[in-house]
Motif scaffolding. Structure first.
Motif, mmCIF file in Angstrom:
data_model
loop_
_atom_site.group_PDB
_atom_site.id
_atom_site.type_symbol
_atom_site.label_atom_id
_atom_site.label_comp_id
_atom_site.label_asym_id
_atom_site.label_seq_id
_atom_site.Cartn_x
_atom_site.Cartn_y
_atom_site.Cartn_z
ATOM 1 N N GLY A 104 -5.570 7.510 -2.508
ATOM 2 C CA GLY A 104 -5.635 6.903 -3.833
ATOM 3 C C GLY A 104 -7.053 6.801 -4.355
ATOM 4 O O GLY A 104 -8.026 6.781 -3.600
ATOM 5 N N ASP A 151 0.815 -1.208 0.000
ATOM 6 C CA ASP A 151 0.000 0.000 0.000
ATOM 7 C C ASP A 151 0.854 1.265 0.000
ATOM 8 O O ASP A 151 0.430 2.318 0.461
ATOM 9 C CB ASP A 151 -0.973 0.017 1.189
ATOM 10 C CG ASP A 151 -0.258 0.053 2.537
ATOM 11 O OD1 ASP A 151 0.989 0.005 2.556
ATOM 12 O OD2 ASP A 151 -0.951 0.129 3.572
ATOM 13 N N GLN A 191 -1.938 5.514 -6.041
ATOM 14 C CA GLN A 191 -1.770 4.085 -6.302
ATOM 15 C C GLN A 191 -1.212 3.846 -7.696
ATOM 16 O O GLN A 191 -0.315 3.027 -7.890
ATOM 17 C CB GLN A 191 -3.098 3.339 -6.133
ATOM 18 C CG GLN A 191 -2.929 1.829 -6.011
ATOM 19 C CD GLN A 191 -3.233 1.056 -7.282
ATOM 20 O OE1 GLN A 191 -3.446 1.641 -8.339
ATOM 21 N NE2 GLN A 191 -3.236 -0.256 -7.177
ATOM 22 N N ASP A 249 -7.024 2.668 -5.527
ATOM 23 C CA ASP A 249 -6.920 1.897 -4.290
ATOM 24 C C ASP A 249 -6.712 2.894 -3.157
ATOM 25 O O ASP A 249 -5.630 3.478 -3.016
ATOM 26 C CB ASP A 249 -5.749 0.918 -4.369
ATOM 27 C CG ASP A 249 -5.749 -0.107 -3.245
ATOM 28 O OD1 ASP A 249 -6.242 0.228 -2.150
ATOM 29 O OD2 ASP A 249 -5.248 -1.227 -3.467
ATOM 30 N N PHE A 272 -3.727 3.403 -0.561
ATOM 31 C CA PHE A 272 -2.514 4.137 -0.909
ATOM 32 C C PHE A 272 -2.691 5.628 -0.613
ATOM 33 O O PHE A 272 -3.796 6.177 -0.732
ATOM 34 C CB PHE A 272 -2.194 3.972 -2.393
ATOM 35 C CG PHE A 272 -1.631 2.626 -2.753
ATOM 36 C CD1 PHE A 272 -0.286 2.475 -3.050
ATOM 37 C CD2 PHE A 272 -2.445 1.503 -2.795
ATOM 38 C CE1 PHE A 272 0.237 1.231 -3.390
ATOM 39 C CE2 PHE A 272 -1.941 0.253 -3.137
ATOM 40 C CZ PHE A 272 -0.585 0.118 -3.422
#
Length: 548
Positions: free
Chosen positions: A381, A155, A404, A384, A387
């Motif tokens: 992010g 991450d 991300q 995602d 992140f």
């Protein structure tokens, strides 16, 4: 997608030009590049400025992958097939001796992996592709199911080269042969001929090209009698819905299953810019569970919730009931009710009550990404939300980039460029394009099944999947989604599946699997193992035979 400097520019244009056709263009711009690099790749005509006659190519090699402790030997084929637009066989080709005026065609690049020592009944075969539109399939190939996998940080930003490429314990070669396909113009795929972009860059044109590719591939490799599957990610799920219908109803090719990862079928539900579709508030409701999951992950909830699942159940109920009624009320919502809804949103998102009220209870994806960790000057992010990265502009309204995408793209692209040339022996003196900018040409106008002509409006292919499932009532569908995906929120996928125009008994053909990961579920190794196991079980079960 590398977003908001580009996104803000586009949105400002759209405020002046928004109409029924402009809306889907913007929606897909915010959506586009589901899995790509932050490095700008210019889409030019340099590769096709000099018309050429494509021809099919193939480069064979061999390899072995160990999955679950068992070695699987395979034959690999890297090559291209030449495809043409719909109706190409109905008109004279190359009647004009001038090569500049020849008809459009595309060479579509693929890498196929076949189990080498297979005996008995035909093995299943699965066609896999990413989306964009404008994305190659390097992401699914090197991150998820190919025999080699690039290792990235879970991450956080993956350090620069050298990158680690390892045996992929989670390749799907244990249950199915695999064909990774690059869309026209991406990867090593190329276009040529007159009006080539118009012929291939569009919702329907793209799906027709893939249908032509799959038909040719089945013939070339003798796979007509194999159990068949489509696996699309992000815009690849949009493609799968259209493609499944084309293959079923126009080409008489029944598929055993359609596997969807990070689904988007109806672009009016997109969370990036719902403010440009006023009066339709469902996108805010469907994004809310992802906001809550993201706040939970980053410890931003005002009252800690130890377990994610019960939290999401509460948020989903609130989103489709009290929150939905408040949004529907619009300006008629009473002040005390408005305060109560804002307070509840604060409990579920961690965003300040005053900010929520200023936003009129409506927060889009980019605003959430910018503001969730604003106190730490971090941007969350989009692909995602696990992140984070340094905020570009602390005064900006929305996120200026996707941490991300910035964190992992170089690893995927570098690893594949090395692997395809050294192991697959393909691509010498050629450029592999992980993504291209197709939006100056892309047509979002879609002719849904049963409609006599293409209709303007935001892209919606739910009807295509519905017709495919009714035309072939044995077709099974598996929806996979990550809780931390703001590009295609997981609850949007659930909503779309629950609103397909199919009879209740066909709803039983749909399965749902969720993961504590983002858009690229496989970027989290525990989720990669889980999605392998879920997809493998789905394939084995849906063709009702022992894996060969």
């Amino acid at each position: 997608m590398r977003m908001p400097i580009f996104r803000i520019f586009i949105l400002r244009i759209v405020t002046l030009t928004l109409a029924t056709v402009a809306l889907p263009i913007i929606l897909i711009h915010a959506q586009a590049k589901d899995e790509t690099s932050t490095v700008k790749v210019e889409a030019t005509k340099t590769d096709t400025a000099h018309p050429e006659q494509f021809k099919a190519e193939q480069q064979a090699s061999k390899g072995s992958v160990t999955i679950g402790g068992n070695a699987v030997n395979y034959d690999a084929y890297a090559g291209t097939l030449v495809v043409h637009p719909k109706g190409w066989d109905d008109v004279p080709q190359n009647a004009d001796p001038d090569p500049k005026n020849k008809g459009p065609e595309a060479s579509m690049f693929y890498v196929a992996y076949f189990k080498a020592d297979n005996k008995g009944a035909p093995r299943p075969i699965t066609f896999l592709y990413n989306g964009g539109p404008g994305s190659s399939t390097v992401w699914l190939h090197m991150g998820a199911f190919g025999p080699k996998r690039v290792v990235t940080a879970d991450d956080s930003h993956t350090p620069a080269a050298p990158y680690s490429v390892v045996n992929n314990d989670y390749s799907l070669l244990d249950v199915t042969d695999l064909v990774f396909v690059d869309a026209p113009g991406t990867g090593f795929s190329r276009l040529s001929g007159k009006d080539r972009e118009k012929a291939f860059y569009g919702v329907d044109q793209d799906a027709q090209a893939f249908a032509d590719f799959i038909s040719q591939f089945l013939a070339k490799y003798g796979r007509w009698n194999s159990p068949k599957y489509l696996f699309g990610e992000s815009y690849g799920t949009t493609r799968s819905a259209v493609l499944a219908n084309i293959l079923e109803t126009e080409r008489d090719v029944d598929f055993n299953g359609v596997i969807l990862l990070s689904q988007i079928l109806n672009f009016t539900l997109d969370s990036d810019i719902p403010e440009f579709n006023p009066g339709v508030d469902v996108a805010y409701q469907l994004a809310l569970p992802t906001y809550a999951a993201s706040a939970w992950y980053h410890h931003k909830l005002p009252e800690p919730r130890p377990e994610l699942a019960p939290l999401l159940a509460d948020v989903e109920h609130f989103a489709m009931n009290d929150y939905a009624l408040a949004l529907q009320a619009g300006s008629s919502l009473a002040t005390d009710q408005r305060h109560a809804i804002a307070a509840k949103l604060h409990q579920y998102t961690g965003l300040p009550v005053a900010y929520i009220e200023k936003a009129d209870l409506r927060i889009n994806g980019g605003e959430f990404e910018k503001n969730l960790q604003d106190d730490s000057n971090l941007t969350t992010g989009r692909l995602d939300t696990r992140f984070s990265g340094p905020t570009f502009d602390p005064l900006s309204k929305e996120a200026d980039y996707d941490p991300q995408s910035a964190a992992i793209s170089s690893a995927y692209v570098s690893a594949f460029n090395d692997y395809v040339r050294k192991d697959l022996k393909f691509g010498e003196n050629r450029e592999y394009k992980p993504e291209i900018d197709v939006f100056k040409w892309w047509s979002f106008v879609h002719q849904a099944p049963g409609v006599p002509f293409p209709l303007p409006g935001a892209t919606n292919v739910m009807l295509d999947l519905s017709v495919a499932m009714k035309y072939n009532p044995t077709l099974k569908v598996l929806l996979n989604a990550g809780y931390f995906d703001l590009a295609t929120p997981f609850y949007q996928g659930v909503y779309e599946m629950q609103h397909l125009q199919i009879p209740p008994e066909l709803q039983k053909n749909i399965e749902f699997k969720f993961y504590e990961s983002g858009h690229m579920v496989y970027a989290h190794e525990a989720s990669l193992k889980a999605i392998h196991d879920n997809v493998a079980a789905f394939i084995v079960k849906s063709y009702n035979a022992k894996t060969k």
